[in-house]
Enzyme design. Sequence first.
Site, PDB file in Angstrom:
ATOM      1  N   TYR A  55       1.031  -1.175  -0.155  1.00 18.70           N
ATOM      2  CA  TYR A  55      -0.077   0.041  -0.416  1.00 18.70           C
ATOM      3  C   TYR A  55       0.494   0.900   0.467  1.00 18.70           C
ATOM      4  CZ  TYR A  55      -4.348  -2.870   1.687  1.00 18.70           C
ATOM      5  OH  TYR A  55      -4.725  -4.756   0.928  1.00 18.70           O
TER       6      TYR A  55
ATOM      7  N   ASN B 269      -8.271   1.540  10.606  1.00 16.84           N
ATOM      8  CA  ASN B 269      -9.222   1.888  11.724  1.00 16.84           C
ATOM      9  C   ASN B 269      -9.615   1.709  12.943  1.00 16.84           C
ATOM     10  OD1 ASN B 269      -9.531  -1.018  11.222  1.00 16.84           O
ATOM     11  ND2 ASN B 269     -12.074  -1.138  10.470  1.00 16.84           N
TER      12      ASN B 269
ATOM     13  N   HIS C  46      -4.398   6.148  -0.479  1.00 17.30           N
ATOM     14  CA  HIS C  46      -5.233   6.041   1.230  1.00 17.30           C
ATOM     15  C   HIS C  46      -3.520   6.079   2.076  1.00 17.30           C
ATOM     16  CE1 HIS C  46      -8.352   5.571   4.065  1.00 17.30           C
ATOM     17  NE2 HIS C  46      -8.337   4.821   3.980  1.00 17.30           N
TER      18      HIS C  46
END
Length: 242
Positions: free
Chosen positions: A19, A92, A24
């Site tokens: 990632y 999260n 993001h």
Amino acid sequence: MSRPIDLVVVGLGNPEPEYATTRHNAGYIFIDYLANAISLAQGQAARDLPKFYRRLDLSADVRDTLFTSTNEDGSITNSFRIILIKPLTAMNESGYAVQKVLQHFGVNDTKKLIVAADDLNTLPGTLMIQSGGDLSAMKGHKGLENIVSVIGTEFIRFRLGIGRPISKTTEISQWVLTPFEKGNREMDLFGHLLHLTTQALYDYSIHKDLKRIKKKFAHNQKLPNKLTEMNSLVFPVDTHGF
């Protein structure tokens, strides 16, 4: 380092290597960029990578550094102690890492906390700056939502514009988890944004005036006619230690 902490700057992202350059991970990319910018401004050679310590007890990669400016003769005009943070939790669960770091460094004033994160509702290359408000101001970004649920809303957000997909068939979850693209100058726009956000942070370090940096750096500012070409959004750092 014994001097008081001026700011804690957190960049949100996913720690897995796949990632690293995704939209993001805009917050992670900013933290690495900022660490390199500070090191170079302090005269360190480009080969001397900024050092982060992987603190598993804090669920974060941490760099404790000084952000300084100098006159032409080399004398220091301003110096600020800044803690740079990349949470190692899932996006999260970012709030738990932020809380651990604040407690570890004895930072009780959440107004010293700046969180940098990607923002779908801000145009590429532009910056939105927020503070306070209610949970609705964070809706849609799981990392920010979790931080609010843990420590409240009284912290500063640097929301880094990534925009929305042009194609209506592209899912948001797919969009944010794919890399910034060279096409449409997306990487160049984000490179400009990294520089702009660093300027905003430095200005805030000096003046502690949120209205001032919103006026100077927020998303209503015009983009430059000529953008620096970015061939990579990887800004190497040295991560080690426990």
